[in-house]
Design a protein around this motif. Sequence first.
Motif, PDB file in Angstrom:
ATOM      1  N   ARG A 132       0.841  -1.199   0.000  1.00 51.20           N
ATOM      2  CA  ARG A 132       0.000   0.000   0.000  1.00 51.20           C
ATOM      3  C   ARG A 132       0.873   1.244   0.000  1.00 51.20           C
ATOM      4  O   ARG A 132       2.060   1.186   0.287  1.00 51.20           O
ATOM      5  CB  ARG A 132      -0.890   0.011   1.234  1.00 51.20           C
ATOM      6  N   GLY A 133       0.252   2.355  -0.314  1.00 44.95           N
ATOM      7  CA  GLY A 133       0.905   3.653  -0.206  1.00 44.95           C
ATOM      8  C   GLY A 133       1.610   4.087  -1.483  1.00 44.95           C
ATOM      9  O   GLY A 133       2.046   3.265  -2.287  1.00 44.95           O
ATOM     10  N   ASP A 148      -6.763   3.125  -4.052  1.00 47.46           N
ATOM     11  CA  ASP A 148      -7.688   4.222  -3.716  1.00 47.46           C
ATOM     12  C   ASP A 148      -9.035   4.004  -4.411  1.00 47.46           C
ATOM     13  O   ASP A 148     -10.103   4.161  -3.799  1.00 47.46           O
ATOM     14  CB  ASP A 148      -7.096   5.562  -4.153  1.00 47.46           C
ATOM     15  N   GLY A 151     -10.901   1.262  -2.654  1.00 43.66           N
ATOM     16  CA  GLY A 151     -11.491   1.714  -1.388  1.00 43.66           C
ATOM     17  C   GLY A 151     -12.772   2.498  -1.628  1.00 43.66           C
ATOM     18  O   GLY A 151     -13.804   2.250  -0.980  1.00 43.66           O
ATOM     19  N   LEU A 154     -15.542   0.161  -2.931  1.00 41.69           N
ATOM     20  CA  LEU A 154     -16.170  -0.679  -1.900  1.00 41.69           C
ATOM     21  C   LEU A 154     -17.229   0.108  -1.137  1.00 41.69           C
ATOM     22  O   LEU A 154     -18.309  -0.410  -0.830  1.00 41.69           O
ATOM     23  CB  LEU A 154     -15.104  -1.198  -0.930  1.00 41.69           C
ATOM     24  N   ILE A 155     -16.913   1.368  -0.843  1.00 37.21           N
ATOM     25  CA  ILE A 155     -17.890   2.205  -0.140  1.00 37.21           C
ATOM     26  C   ILE A 155     -19.098   2.453  -1.054  1.00 37.21           C
ATOM     27  O   ILE A 155     -20.255   2.364  -0.616  1.00 37.21           O
ATOM     28  CB  ILE A 155     -17.227   3.534   0.303  1.00 37.21           C
TER      29      ILE A 155
ATOM     30  N   LEU B  24     -18.044  -4.216   4.071  1.00 37.19           N
ATOM     31  CA  LEU B  24     -17.467  -3.515   2.919  1.00 37.19           C
ATOM     32  C   LEU B  24     -17.183  -2.054   3.244  1.00 37.19           C
ATOM     33  O   LEU B  24     -16.166  -1.498   2.825  1.00 37.19           O
ATOM     34  CB  LEU B  24     -18.402  -3.573   1.718  1.00 37.19           C
ATOM     35  N   LEU B  25     -18.097  -1.430   3.981  1.00 39.08           N
ATOM     36  CA  LEU B  25     -17.882  -0.030   4.368  1.00 39.08           C
ATOM     37  C   LEU B  25     -16.604   0.092   5.205  1.00 39.08           C
ATOM     38  O   LEU B  25     -15.781   0.974   4.956  1.00 39.08           O
ATOM     39  CB  LEU B  25     -19.071   0.481   5.185  1.00 39.08           C
ATOM     40  N   PHE B  27     -14.113  -2.044   5.329  1.00 38.37           N
ATOM     41  CA  PHE B  27     -12.969  -2.457   4.516  1.00 38.37           C
ATOM     42  C   PHE B  27     -12.564  -1.335   3.547  1.00 38.37           C
ATOM     43  O   PHE B  27     -11.380  -1.054   3.360  1.00 38.37           O
ATOM     44  CB  PHE B  27     -13.358  -3.721   3.748  1.00 38.37           C
ATOM     45  N   GLY B  28     -13.561  -0.687   2.951  1.00 37.07           N
ATOM     46  CA  GLY B  28     -13.303   0.401   1.993  1.00 37.07           C
ATOM     47  C   GLY B  28     -12.645   1.587   2.676  1.00 37.07           C
ATOM     48  O   GLY B  28     -11.627   2.112   2.210  1.00 37.07           O
ATOM     49  N   LEU B  29     -13.202   1.991   3.813  1.00 41.26           N
ATOM     50  CA  LEU B  29     -12.629   3.123   4.554  1.00 41.26           C
ATOM     51  C   LEU B  29     -11.211   2.789   5.013  1.00 41.26           C
ATOM     52  O   LEU B  29     -10.294   3.606   4.882  1.00 41.26           O
ATOM     53  CB  LEU B  29     -13.512   3.449   5.773  1.00 41.26           C
ATOM     54  N   THR B  31      -9.117   0.702   3.688  1.00 40.87           N
ATOM     55  CA  THR B  31      -8.191   0.682   2.544  1.00 40.87           C
ATOM     56  C   THR B  31      -7.647   2.088   2.278  1.00 40.87           C
ATOM     57  O   THR B  31      -6.444   2.271   2.067  1.00 40.87           O
ATOM     58  CB  THR B  31      -8.911   0.151   1.284  1.00 40.87           C
ATOM     59  N   LEU B  32      -8.537   3.077   2.324  1.00 45.62           N
ATOM     60  CA  LEU B  32      -8.116   4.462   2.078  1.00 45.62           C
ATOM     61  C   LEU B  32      -7.195   4.955   3.198  1.00 45.62           C
ATOM     62  O   LEU B  32      -6.191   5.619   2.944  1.00 45.62           O
ATOM     63  CB  LEU B  32      -9.338   5.377   1.965  1.00 45.62           C
ATOM     64  N   LEU B  34      -5.243   3.152   5.164  1.00 45.70           N
ATOM     65  CA  LEU B  34      -3.942   2.489   5.067  1.00 45.70           C
ATOM     66  C   LEU B  34      -3.130   3.014   3.892  1.00 45.70           C
ATOM     67  O   LEU B  34      -1.922   3.233   4.006  1.00 45.70           O
ATOM     68  CB  LEU B  34      -4.134   0.973   4.910  1.00 45.70           C
ATOM     69  N   ASN B  35      -3.803   3.223   2.778  1.00 40.84           N
ATOM     70  CA  ASN B  35      -3.088   3.646   1.569  1.00 40.84           C
ATOM     71  C   ASN B  35      -2.468   5.030   1.739  1.00 40.84           C
ATOM     72  O   ASN B  35      -1.450   5.338   1.128  1.00 40.84           O
ATOM     73  CB  ASN B  35      -4.055   3.641   0.379  1.00 40.84           C
ATOM     74  N   HIS B  36      -3.094   5.859   2.585  1.00 44.01           N
ATOM     75  CA  HIS B  36      -2.565   7.220   2.801  1.00 44.01           C
ATOM     76  C   HIS B  36      -1.901   7.357   4.167  1.00 44.01           C
ATOM     77  O   HIS B  36      -1.559   8.469   4.559  1.00 44.01           O
ATOM     78  CB  HIS B  36      -3.699   8.237   2.639  1.00 44.01           C
ATOM     79  N   PHE B 125     -13.682   1.560  13.578  1.00 41.75           N
ATOM     80  CA  PHE B 125     -14.228   1.143  12.279  1.00 41.75           C
ATOM     81  C   PHE B 125     -13.096   0.635  11.377  1.00 41.75           C
ATOM     82  O   PHE B 125     -13.218  -0.397  10.721  1.00 41.75           O
ATOM     83  CB  PHE B 125     -14.941   2.341  11.650  1.00 41.75           C
ATOM     84  N   HIS B 129     -11.009  -4.057  10.052  1.00 43.99           N
ATOM     85  CA  HIS B 129     -10.280  -4.656   8.918  1.00 43.99           C
ATOM     86  C   HIS B 129      -9.365  -5.787   9.405  1.00 43.99           C
ATOM     87  O   HIS B 129      -9.248  -6.827   8.770  1.00 43.99           O
ATOM     88  CB  HIS B 129      -9.458  -3.544   8.253  1.00 43.99           C
TER      89      HIS B 129
END
Lengths: 196, 194
Positions: A132-133, A148, A151, A154-155, B24-25, B27-29, B31-32, B34-36, B125, B129
Amino acid sequence: MKKGTNFYTVTRKVHLYAALATAVLVLMYIVTSYMMIYYDFFKTHESREHTETVAINSTNFSENNWQKFMTKHDISGRKVAEYENDNDDLVRRYESTGEITTVTFDGEGRSAEIRKQIKSAGGKIVARHRMRGYGGPWQYNLYAFLLDMTGISLILFAITGVIMWLKILNHNRIAWIIFISGLAYVSVVIGYLLLV
Amino acid sequence: MRKLKKSLLIKLHLYAGIFTSFYLLAFGLSTLILNHDLKVEKHDIKEKWTKTMDFDRNLPDRELGRAIRDKLGLMGWVIGWNIERTDEELKFTVTHPGRDYHIVANLDDGSIVVSEAPKGFIAVFHGLHFFNGLVPNAPFLLRTWALYQWLALFTFFVSLVLGLWLWIKYNYHPWEGWTFGVLALFTFIIMLLI
């Protein structure tokens, strides 16, 4: 009526396109999640190490020379850390989905120890879940961009899915039971973690 | 018959989707986040309390931390890397996805000071994950999260496959197939390149 229809059509398209755009990554996430749950079976935590010491002239590499050094010694991935260890030796760590490479330069700049932690097949697959990142070579940035998108998708899946359910099968008792039980269960778990 | 089959598949897709929507909510949140590398955990001490108890001071640091945690009835893992022990006291942290307990145990008189730092809603939340429910001293309900997680992943897979099947069978447009097919191939290649 037309306004309602348009809203439903747009919601349905968003739901579909969010799924189609990220289906590959989402499938990878599902498969690798199970691999992590059964990590003993898939041996995702196993790896083998290989260490070699090579002669160098200086630790003051130009970018070009450093790239040549990486190519020559087959160091893959992106830099995830650079620091001085307890002996004041410069340490650089690189990570790809296949291996973690730690290069430690001796204080006098005469040699470098290259230690590679080569992941098992299961570990290599699962590493894609953990990667990631932004930062590093272009493919890592592109992957981060796709994450991104995943993510956000998924939402969107979840929200548009619920909106469509309310539109199509609003009076379906089974759907309401599943929805309310899920909401209650997740709320209780979150509430417990928040309060205890 | 065809309509009945389509209706049944839509319902199955829907039921599976609804079941997995909350996961999913999260997991989606997550993911964002972690990615940032977003820092969503709060660390402020919100509550502080004391208690006195007997404990075996001869236990190794981490074991002693666990014993004190269990006697206090706290839920969470004892973090191994930040335990500090002197002749007078043992300092350690018990943590779970929703809260940190910073604990100072006086080894002379057995008094324990517990400082609680709730991590906040977004951190909890996000924590779902990684959460598998298997936290020391967690109640049965929390432990069932492992089963929910397993089922949520499975139903998500079912929902995804059914959704793709419904699209291909009943609502397929070639341009969509080509566009997203190429994107899927591209994603797969990027996954191989990292």
